[in-house]
Design an enzyme around this catalytic site. Structure first.
Site, short mmCIF file in Angstrom:
data_model
loop_
_atom_site.label_atom_id
_atom_site.label_comp_id
_atom_site.label_asym_id
_atom_site.label_seq_id
_atom_site.Cartn_x
_atom_site.Cartn_y
_atom_site.Cartn_z
N ASP A 95 0.83 -1.20 0.00
CA ASP A 95 0.00 0.00 0.00
C ASP A 95 0.87 1.26 0.00
O ASP A 95 1.86 1.34 0.73
CB ASP A 95 -0.86 -0.03 1.27
CG ASP A 95 -1.96 1.01 1.28
OD1 ASP A 95 -2.81 0.95 0.39
OD2 ASP A 95 -1.97 1.86 2.19
N GLU A 120 1.68 -0.66 -5.05
CA GLU A 120 0.63 0.32 -5.34
C GLU A 120 1.31 1.67 -5.26
O GLU A 120 1.53 2.22 -4.18
CB GLU A 120 -0.50 0.25 -4.31
CG GLU A 120 -1.67 1.12 -4.72
CD GLU A 120 -2.14 2.14 -3.69
OE1 GLU A 120 -3.19 2.76 -3.92
OE2 GLU A 120 -1.46 2.37 -2.68
C1 NOJ Z 1 -4.44 2.86 -0.96
C2 NOJ Z 1 -5.57 1.92 -0.67
O1 NOJ Z 1 -5.86 1.16 -1.81
C3 NOJ Z 1 -6.72 2.78 -0.22
O2 NOJ Z 1 -7.92 2.07 -0.17
C4 NOJ Z 1 -6.36 3.41 1.09
O3 NOJ Z 1 -7.39 4.27 1.49
C5 NOJ Z 1 -5.06 4.18 1.00
N1 NOJ Z 1 -4.05 3.49 0.26
C6 NOJ Z 1 -4.52 4.49 2.36
O4 NOJ Z 1 -4.04 3.32 2.97
#
Ligand code: NOJ
Length: 600
Positions: free
Chosen positions: A233, A316
């Site tokens: 993440d 991500e």
């Molecule tokens: C990316 C995640 O996919 C999202 O859902 C989240 O709110 C943010 N990062 C913060 O962790």
């Protein structure tokens, strides 16, 4: 070089001339290089205990569905102990399961069941921030400024004569200030802590060795329980620029929505109406800092020490341009990085061809496969996104009083887009429900909305709940078969009944059967490890490429008609089409076809 123009982006983008290889086939790729990975959003996939929230036993029971679908692996969004202020991306304990989702024994059973079915399992790792309920943050609040406990987070004194102003001007991605002030032990207002997301998601200090050690230990914990990898993440956010300078670049993704409107009124709000753009552009001091790469090299060494088959890392990272993103998948770093540029490309053949070619090129330069994705739990589902007026990206929800998508057009294009994506070389992620053609819930009542973005912007940014609605499994059952309870945590739109799994299974032409066929053929034809060269059909409104195996055999021609006019079908055997073909031998608009070309 052939030249095509991307009308919607008003740029001229070059692609390689037809017939010249753009990307070479790979013989014997590692499992992850061409895998199709299915994203399960645990709250919304299957609810075994009927409390309206999906859970691990529900997932385990439904895994055979994924075997039949034909994917290789699953990625589960967070299921850890959490107060759920950001649907589990606010982790209070990285080594235990939230009771709403089950227990560690349930997680072990889920991993074992997946492995028995031949499915690999990726879990979510959230290293940029913890929950404010995490033991470390509680300790930080209970400790004085300058203490080792505070040093695991980013605490600073405020600016102004009384420290009443935040340490810098960074807003939060969810709207409002990126800083909150704490009350010290003597009852006075004290230091501020940084939270790039919700006020309950304090950012960790990755300059602190304990933070680094802790995440290596968390990786080991889950590897030892048998997981096959991690989706990471906010992978571009862990390291912040030294000195935390103010940021005067573009801040807001939604400036047009929020900047005229005055103050926000959510808990992280206050006087700052901005929303931080989570895409790293230019020199932003909070994203894509050089220091993140050393962290991932350390993680890679740890994962490699587990031997074969590889345990993997998927970034991500909302990073532009593509060359910067490719640095996350250099040989000694992560294995995959979501290609969000592809996801955000409008339905335009020239723009799609350009992004496909440039993505393959930059990833080839670092020896990594490209990781395709069209939907996830943060963006408007592509069956709706592609039915909205084309133009800019549409990341963050559609409200009932917004222009509504054209559902039929959106679904037709979504099927064509998926058939294109699943033919491309590399790996691909499929978001739960896209195999049913599920649309975004665009008319969800505001009272039902739970996304912090909605609340922190006073509803001006509608948020992501519309793509997170529980799965429909059976039309006639309570909550369309999501679980035995009547009230799922988010309301399901009526149309989800018609689209339920039991309405599509075995029905020729259904979206579910289309995905099954695409996935089976993708494997049989080895498209995920195939080559790519543009075909001369590529032109106005049309994208067409040829793929073959490493030895040159098994050629497949993939044609997407994203234009305004039907196209003559190429000669050869139609293997699969994303929608009905004309009786008169034409490929209708908004349709993709895979063809075994006639010899000739
Ligand atoms: C990316 C995640 O996919 C999202 O859902 C989240 O709110 C943010 N990062 C913060 O962790």
């Amino acid at each position: 070089m052939g030249r095509v123009t991307a009308e919607t982006t008003e740029t001229t983008q070059a692609i390689t001339a037809p017939g010249t290889p753009v990307h070479g086939a790979v013989a014997d790729p590692p499992w992850w290089a061409d895998a199709v990975i299915y994203q399960i959003y645990p709250r919304s996939w299957a609810d075994a205990d009927g409390d309206g929230i999906g859970d691990l036993p529900g997932i385990t029971a439904r895994l055979p569905y994924l075997r039949r679908l034909g994917v290789d692996a699953v990625w589960l969004s967070p299921f850890y102990v959490s107060p759920m202020n950001d649907a589990g991306y606010d982790v209070a304990d990285y080594r235990d399961i939230d009771p709403r989702f089950g227990t560690l024994a349930d997680a072990d059973a889920m991993v074992a069941a997946a492995h028995d079915l031949g499915l690999k399992v990726l879990v979510d790792l959230v290293p940029n921030h913890t929950s404010s309920e995490h033991a470390w943050f509680r300790a930080a609040l209970a400790s004085p400024p300058g203490s080792p406990e505070r040093d695991r987070y980013i605490f600073r004194d405020g600016r102004g004569s009384e420290g009443e102003l935040p340490p810098n001007n960074w807003p939060s991605v969810f709207g409002g200030r990126g800083w909150s002030r704490v009350t010290e032990a003597d009852g006075r207002p004290g230091q501020w802590y940084l939270h790039l997301f919700d006020v309950t998601q304090p950012d960790l200090n990755w300059a602190n060795p304990q933070v680094r050690e802790e995440f290596l230990s968390v990786l080991r914990f889950w590897c030892d329980r048998g997981v096959d990898g991690f989706r990471v993440d906010v992978a571009h956010g862990l390291v912040k620029r030294e000195g935390l300078p103010d940021w005067h670049g573009k801040v807001g993704l939604y400036d047009d929505v929020v900047s005229e409107e005055g103050p926000t009124d959510g808990p992280g709000g206050g006087e700052d109406p901005s929303v931080l753009d989570h895409t790293a552009t230019g020199a932003s001091p909070m994203w894509d800092q050089e220091g993140v790469h050393e962290i991932y090299r350390g993680w890679r060494r740890l994962l490699d020490s587990y031997g074969e088959p590889a345990r993997i890392l998927c970034a991500e990272a909302w990073v532009k341009p593509e060359e910067r993103l490719a640095r996350y998948v250099r040989g000694d770093e992560m294995h995959q990085a979501f290609n969000f540029d592809f996801l955000e490309t409008p339905w335009d053949a020239a723009a799609l061809a350009a992004v496909i070619e440039s993505s393959l090129r930059v990833n080839d330069e670092v020896g990594a496969p490209t990781t395709w994705v069209l939907s996830n739990h943060d963006v408007v589902r592509h069956a709706s996104r592609l039915g909205l007026e084309q133009g800019g990206p549409r990341r963050n929800g559609v409200a009932a009083d917004d222009p509504q998508p054209d559902a039929a057009l959106g679904l037709r294009r979504a099927r064509a887009a998926s058939a294109l994506m699943l033919a491309l070389p590399g790996s691909a992620y499929v978001y739960q429900g896209e195999e049913l053609g599920l649309p975004e819930h665009t008319t969800m009542p505001h009272e039902a909305r739970q996304d912090p973005t909605f609340h922190h912007t006073g509803g001006r940014v509608v948020g992501r709940d519309g793509c997170r609605v529980p799965m429909p499994w059976a039309k006639a059952e309570p909550s369309f078969g999501f679980g035995p309870g009547d009230e799922p945590w988010l309301p399901q739109p009526e149309v989800y009944g018609e689209l339920a799994v039991d309405q599509q299974e075995g029905v020729p032409g259904s979206t579910l059967e289309l995905y099954r066929t695409l996935l089976r053929l993708r494997g049989d034809l080895a498209l995920g490890s195939g080559s790519l060269a543009w075909d001369e059909l590529t032109g106005e409104g049309v994208l067409a490429f040829r793929s073959a195996r490493a030895d040159g055999s098994g050629e497949v021609l993939v044609v997407t008609n994203a234009g305004a006019r039907p196209l003559a079908l190429p000669d050869g055997e139609v293997l699969v089409a994303s929608g009905p073909l004309g009786d008169d031998g034409v490929l209708p608009t908004d349709t993709t076809v895979w063809v075994r070309p006639a010899r000739g």
